[in-house]
Design a protein around this motif. Structure first.
Motif, PDB file in Angstrom:
ATOM      1  N   ARG A  29       0.827  -1.211   0.000  1.00 48.61           N
ATOM      2  CA  ARG A  29       0.000   0.000   0.000  1.00 48.61           C
ATOM      3  C   ARG A  29       0.857   1.254   0.000  1.00 48.61           C
ATOM      4  O   ARG A  29       0.603   2.210  -0.722  1.00 48.61           O
ATOM      5  N   ARG A  30       1.933   1.246   0.831  1.00 48.92           N
ATOM      6  CA  ARG A  30       2.822   2.408   0.879  1.00 48.92           C
ATOM      7  C   ARG A  30       3.516   2.601  -0.451  1.00 48.92           C
ATOM      8  O   ARG A  30       3.682   3.718  -0.930  1.00 48.92           O
ATOM      9  N   ARG A  33       1.093   4.227  -2.794  1.00 50.21           N
ATOM     10  CA  ARG A  33       0.828   5.624  -2.455  1.00 50.21           C
ATOM     11  C   ARG A  33       1.883   6.542  -3.032  1.00 50.21           C
ATOM     12  O   ARG A  33       1.604   7.683  -3.360  1.00 50.21           O
ATOM     13  N   GLY A  98      -2.948   7.406   4.720  1.00 49.75           N
ATOM     14  CA  GLY A  98      -2.753   7.204   3.285  1.00 49.75           C
ATOM     15  C   GLY A  98      -2.515   8.535   2.607  1.00 49.75           C
ATOM     16  O   GLY A  98      -2.479   9.578   3.251  1.00 49.75           O
TER      17      GLY A  98
END
Length: 198
Positions: A29-30, A33, A98
């Protein structure tokens, strides 16, 4: 091995699997992003600079919630032939929940080379561009205002498009990301840092 001990071993193994999968999910996810809305590896490059701050340097408080909160000056290099418009997205990939969106603008003229300081608040300086909604739930620019003690990275991405976007004022980053698919000719970015005042 007794049934109680086997049960304990299974519980520990299950907990380890949960930790591993959670760590992998956070890592992916990072990574997502920190990327733009398209794969920049296949695109031509735009050069994005600013007289307000240099790439990788601290953003002056004037352009943040600690100051006048005006949009910084931006300069963009010439896009490739066939470009009809530019789109701009500014976000903070270090935000706790996020990526946090600070500015969305699109249908900027393809011939635009200079966006003056404070342009977001002066429609004549936006040269007919449409501004989207940021994550402060406002239309236009909202400057850095990070929580915590460490500086956050603020990524100013500019996209050269082969079309105009048929989106209304107040469109979100995700709506713009969907609309530009298949239309991006070049991308450039400028990164500034800002941390809370101590």
């Amino acid at each position: 091995m007794g049934s109680g001990r086997r049960r304990s071993v299974r519980i520990i193994a299950l907990l380890l699997l949960i930790v591993i999968f959670t760590a992998a999910w956070i890592f992916v996810r990072r990574g997502n992003r920190n990327r733009g809305i398209v794969d920049a590896g296949t695109l031509l490059a735009l050069t994005v600079t600013s007289s307000s701050f240099s790439d990788g340097d601290m953003i002056p408080p004037k352009f943040t919630c600690d100051g006048a909160d005006v949009s910084p000056q931006l300069t963009v290099s010439a896009p490739p032939a066939g470009a009809r418009s530019l789109a701009l997205i500014v976000d903070d990939p270090d935000a706790p929940a996020g990526s946090f969106v600070h500015w969305v603008a699109f249908n900027l003229p393809a011939g635009l080379r200079d966006l003056p300081e404070g342009a977001s608040a002066r429609l004549e300086n936006m040269q007919g561009a449409v501004q989207g909604k940021n994550d402060f739930d406002r239309t236009g620019y909202g400057g850095p205002c990070p929580p915590g003690r460490k500086p956050h990275h603020y990524v100013f991405r500019v996209y050269a498009l082969d079309s105009m976007l048929q989106l209304p004022e107040g469109a979100t980053r995700s709506e713009v990301a969907g609309a530009v698919k298949g239309h991006v000719l070049a991308e450039g970015k400028l990164v500034g840092l800002y941390g809370p005042r101590q």
